[in-house]
Design an enzyme around this catalytic site. Sequence first.
Site, mmCIF file in Angstrom:
data_model
loop_
_atom_site.group_PDB
_atom_site.id
_atom_site.type_symbol
_atom_site.label_atom_id
_atom_site.label_comp_id
_atom_site.label_asym_id
_atom_site.label_seq_id
_atom_site.Cartn_x
_atom_site.Cartn_y
_atom_site.Cartn_z
ATOM 1 N N GLU A 70 40.384 41.657 72.556
ATOM 2 C CA GLU A 70 41.156 41.541 71.308
ATOM 3 C C GLU A 70 41.733 40.148 71.108
ATOM 4 O O GLU A 70 41.596 39.559 70.035
ATOM 5 C CB GLU A 70 42.299 42.563 71.283
ATOM 6 C CG GLU A 70 43.176 42.381 70.050
ATOM 7 C CD GLU A 70 44.205 43.469 69.827
ATOM 8 O OE1 GLU A 70 44.465 44.269 70.741
ATOM 9 O OE2 GLU A 70 44.748 43.502 68.709
ATOM 10 N N ASP A 90 41.054 45.833 75.496
ATOM 11 C CA ASP A 90 42.355 45.688 74.823
ATOM 12 C C ASP A 90 43.397 45.545 75.920
ATOM 13 O O ASP A 90 43.703 46.507 76.630
ATOM 14 C CB ASP A 90 42.659 46.897 73.930
ATOM 15 C CG ASP A 90 43.849 46.608 73.027
ATOM 16 O OD1 ASP A 90 44.615 45.677 73.338
ATOM 17 O OD2 ASP A 90 44.002 47.298 72.010
ATOM 18 N N ILE A 92 46.649 45.080 75.864
ATOM 19 C CA ILE A 92 47.779 45.991 75.589
ATOM 20 C C ILE A 92 47.423 46.755 74.324
ATOM 21 O O ILE A 92 47.383 46.177 73.231
ATOM 22 C CB ILE A 92 49.117 45.250 75.366
ATOM 23 C CG1 ILE A 92 49.513 44.421 76.596
ATOM 24 C CG2 ILE A 92 50.220 46.260 75.034
ATOM 25 C CD1 ILE A 92 50.883 43.737 76.481
ATOM 26 N N ASP A 93 47.137 48.026 74.458
ATOM 27 C CA ASP A 93 46.941 48.850 73.271
ATOM 28 C C ASP A 93 48.260 49.562 73.024
ATOM 29 O O ASP A 93 48.679 50.412 73.822
ATOM 30 C CB ASP A 93 45.792 49.842 73.460
ATOM 31 C CG ASP A 93 45.515 50.568 72.156
ATOM 32 O OD1 ASP A 93 45.531 49.907 71.104
ATOM 33 O OD2 ASP A 93 45.326 51.792 72.184
ATOM 34 N N THR A 95 50.848 47.318 71.266
ATOM 35 C CA THR A 95 51.723 46.144 71.385
ATOM 36 C C THR A 95 53.070 46.400 70.700
ATOM 37 O O THR A 95 54.118 45.991 71.213
ATOM 38 C CB THR A 95 51.029 44.906 70.793
ATOM 39 O OG1 THR A 95 49.830 44.699 71.529
ATOM 40 C CG2 THR A 95 51.890 43.660 70.898
ATOM 41 N N ASP A 220 40.101 49.154 70.709
ATOM 42 C CA ASP A 220 41.021 50.302 70.717
ATOM 43 C C ASP A 220 40.272 51.587 71.079
ATOM 44 O O ASP A 220 40.875 52.555 71.535
ATOM 45 C CB ASP A 220 41.652 50.523 69.326
ATOM 46 C CG ASP A 220 42.454 49.333 68.821
ATOM 47 O OD1 ASP A 220 43.264 48.812 69.590
ATOM 48 O OD2 ASP A 220 42.277 48.940 67.653
HETATM 49 C C1 IPD Z 1 47.028 49.257 67.734
HETATM 50 C C2 IPD Z 1 47.289 50.634 68.268
HETATM 51 C C3 IPD Z 1 47.850 51.510 67.178
HETATM 52 C C4 IPD Z 1 46.995 51.515 65.929
HETATM 53 C C5 IPD Z 1 46.678 50.110 65.457
HETATM 54 C C6 IPD Z 1 46.072 49.303 66.596
HETATM 55 P P1 IPD Z 1 47.214 47.140 69.306
HETATM 56 O O1 IPD Z 1 46.471 48.449 68.733
HETATM 57 O O2 IPD Z 1 46.127 51.212 68.793
HETATM 58 O O3 IPD Z 1 47.930 52.846 67.604
HETATM 59 O O4 IPD Z 1 47.692 52.162 64.912
HETATM 60 O O5 IPD Z 1 45.776 50.180 64.393
HETATM 61 O O6 IPD Z 1 45.831 47.992 66.127
HETATM 62 O O7 IPD Z 1 47.326 46.159 68.177
HETATM 63 O O8 IPD Z 1 48.543 47.568 69.794
HETATM 64 O O9 IPD Z 1 46.283 46.704 70.360
HETATM 65 CA CA CA Z 2 46.114 45.052 71.733
#
Ligand code: IPD
Ligand code: CA
Length: 279
Positions: A70, A90, A92-93, A95, A220
């Site tokens: 990412e 990813d 940190i999924d 963030t 994700d």
């Molecule tokens: C997000 C998370 C979140 C989702 C967002 C993603 P990130 O990823 O998965 O649940 O609603 O669309 O972008 O940005 O924290 O890696």
């Molecule tokens: Ca992320």
Amino acid sequence: MGDPWQECMEDCVEVAKQAGKIIREALEGDITVMHKSSQVDLVTETDQRVEKLIISSIKAKFPTHSFIGEESVAAGASSVLTDDPTWIIDPIDGTTNFVHRFPFVSVSIGFTVKKEIIFGVVYSCIEDKMYTARIGKGAFCNGVPIKVSGQEDLNRSLVLTEVGFKNDPQRFETLMANLRRIISIPVHGIRSPGSAAVNMCMVASGSADAYYHMGIHCWDMAGGAAVVTEAGGVVVDISGGPFDLMSRRLIAASSRAVAERLASYITEFPVGRDDADGS
Ligand code: IPD
Ligand code: CA
């Protein structure tokens, strides 16, 4: 012949553990927040540091492999999936959860060969839950086999999705109309844990029955998609058709019946593709 990708998966679990430790430690101190595409698209120094750690340690062992991460993509790297062995990362999924110390934060890694997912690892690092799935070999949480609820009835389902700010008023209207329609089916409830990979692992372990989303990314989805499938669930496109990792859309569910019925209540809006710059 043995499993040629077993070593990769073991290394993946190890690096996910290290990444999770860094994330937990970072939660103890101050978190400096930066913005990417919008005011609500957050990134921190920890996202970048963890991605660098994951890529450098895997590259040191598997120098010919490819990576889609990412934060590397945010910095201009390609996100076109090729036939190469590819790690989709990813760091940190969740963030936004991390920034607010809301306890669903994961490291998500999927590994593909010839564009097919071979294994997925999702480490929900505050809960200390390590989800692993090798295609054809089942799904596990901390080494214990997991399976979906098997729920076939959408009316009795707990449904996950994420609701966030949308710049485009039309998209926002459609998102809210979908939500309203699904709540009114009625379903047992709607939840938004805030990490797509954790959402998928909740479906995989039977704590939720479905998750739908338009607008997320391959990083994700890749790790969690393997976990759901190997836990006996289904992962399909938002339309109910075949899942496409680069499409930015998915439904993950406990059964095909739930996935297909959920799809019938969803109006689509355009989200583009992760590989739009290439294939
Ligand atoms: C997000 C998370 C979140 C989702 C967002 C993603 P990130 O990823 O998965 O649940 O609603 O669309 O972008 O940005 O924290 O890696
Ligand atoms: Ca992320």
